[in-house]
Design an enzyme around this catalytic site. Structure first.
Site, PDB file in Angstrom:
ATOM      1  N   GLU A   1       0.927  -1.264   0.125  1.00  0.00           N
ATOM      2  CA  GLU A   1       0.006  -0.065   0.190  1.00  0.00           C
ATOM      3  C   GLU A   1       0.886   1.256   0.062  1.00  0.00           C
ATOM      4  OE1 GLU A   1      -1.790   0.739   4.095  1.00  0.00           O
ATOM      5  OE2 GLU A   1      -1.901  -1.306   3.893  1.00  0.00           O
TER       6      GLU A   1
ATOM      7  N   CYS B   1      -2.804  -4.654   4.039  1.00  0.00           N
ATOM      8  CA  CYS B   1      -1.794  -5.566   4.399  1.00  0.00           C
ATOM      9  C   CYS B   1      -2.009  -7.100   3.877  1.00  0.00           C
ATOM     10  CB  CYS B   1      -1.791  -5.554   6.151  1.00  0.00           C
ATOM     11  SG  CYS B   1      -1.742  -3.930   6.880  1.00  0.00           S
TER      12      CYS B   1
ATOM     13  N   HIS C   1      -1.414 -11.806  11.059  1.00  0.00           N
ATOM     14  CA  HIS C   1      -1.196 -10.265  10.747  1.00  0.00           C
ATOM     15  C   HIS C   1      -1.019  -9.754  12.091  1.00  0.00           C
ATOM     16  CE1 HIS C   1      -0.702  -6.349   9.182  1.00  0.00           C
ATOM     17  NE2 HIS C   1      -1.814  -6.030   9.679  1.00  0.00           N
TER      18      HIS C   1
END
Length: 343
Positions: A80, A112, A233
């Site tokens: 990103e 992400c 994550h």
């Protein structure tokens, strides 16, 4: 078998401590560390961006694989923070690592989880015999507005995976869970993202991570006991620990990949660096659960089984060894490196 043939990683050497950021903004560093579980974060050098990080990770992955780069038929770079709005990062990587000209490439964006999306695409292309190898990369120099809560964790780093047959780690199954959940966003031409505060936890992160993990296990007949490691994550150190507990995983199963405490949230590189750190120590027949998360929102889950081929795979320097190679900077140098000082 199709899966991870090789992997590589890159973490900038510069670090800034949470205490240094808190000092500038008059915040309580102890409270921030307790709330985020992050002690320091990686900072890119003045000439590092998502493209240079992707190149370094890809070079290591291809070198470790000992394959002809021209056998790589596709490269996907998830980020990103692509350096160009119009100009692919993937072609920069392809040129730098010597892929030739006959390969498929694209930049991916899904906050992400863009790197794991690239892994899924490469897996499908190899499985369909469209390509021999695919290169999937997650790389970011994440943005955070000065003084925003994100600034304490938004970091830089990346990981690259060569996907193909005869792997060191087989992708046994993959599953995705997606919804339109606006928990985090950055509009066109805006330098810093906005976020929904605590809304980013529920219903965003925890709903998607647990739903993807449970969906994978239910569909393919796994349970938490089938996995020796789990990687989630890591926007901070609190969320993955809580997600693990919700899914029945012990803290011990996630500790090897919990790199966020030492380098912060590397966005598209976050879960992938955790996977690299786990592969650094994994043994044949051990199984890893990987679950990414991208705001907007979605999660990709993978069941990965380590094969005998990993015993001959060069795993040094490890991710944790790279983490220990560091130089601390103060807030002024951090601003310079992140180009937040405007003329």
């Amino acid at each position: 078998m199709i899966g991870i043939v090789s992997y590589g990683s890159y973490i900038p050497k510069y670090r800034i401590r949470v205490e240094e950021i808190a000092r500038v903004w008059g915040e309580d560093a102890k409270k921030i560390r307790g709330g985020l579980g992050v002690h320091e974060k990686s900072v890119p050098d003045v000439d590092e961006d998502a493209a240079t990080i992707a190149v370094e990770a890809a070079r290591e992955a291809i070198a470790r694989a000992k394959i002809d780069p021209r056998d790589v038929g596709a490269v996907f770079v998830g980020s990103e923070s692509h350096p160009y709005a119009v100009k692919p990062t993937a072609t920069i990587v392809g040129e730098a690592v010597g892929l030739g000209n006959e390969y498929f490439s694209a930049d991916l964006e899904f906050a992400c989880k863009a790197g794991t999306a690239g892994m899924q695409i490469c897996y499908a292309m190899v499985k369909s015999d469209m390509i021999k190898y695919g290169l999937a990369i997650g790389s970011d120099t994440s943005q955070a507005r000065p003084g925003d809560a994100l600034e304490y964790a938004a970091a830089a780093g990346g990981a690259a995976f060569v996907i193909g047959k005869n792997p060191i780690a087989e992708i046994e199954a993959t599953y995705s869970f997606t919804s339109d959940t606006p928990d985090f966003w950055r509009r066109d031409l805006q330098p810093y993202p906005s976020h929904g505060g605590r809304f980013t936890g529920l219903p965003a992160y925890f709903r998607h991570v647990t739903s993807a993990a449970k969906g994978l296990m239910d569909k393919y007949g796994y349970n938490a006991d089938d996995f020796d490691y789990a990687v989630f994550h890591m926007p901070n150190a609190k969320f993955p620990v809580r997600a693990a507990r919700m899914l029945g995983f012990s803290t011990e199963k996630i500790s090897q990949g919990l790199v966020v405490r030492a380098i912060g949230n590397t966005y598209s590189g976050s879960s992938l660096l955790g996977l690299c750190a786990t592969l650094d120590v994994a043994e044949p027949d051990e199984r890893i659960l990987l679950v990414s998360f991208g705001s907007g929102a979605g999660s990709d889950a993978f069941a990965i089984r380590v094969t005998d081929r990993i015993t001959d795979f060069p795993r040094s320097p490890t991710v944790w060894e790279k983490i220990e190679r560091k130089v601390y900077v103060d807030y002024a140098i951090y601003l310079k490196h992140r180009r937040k000082i405007k003329a």
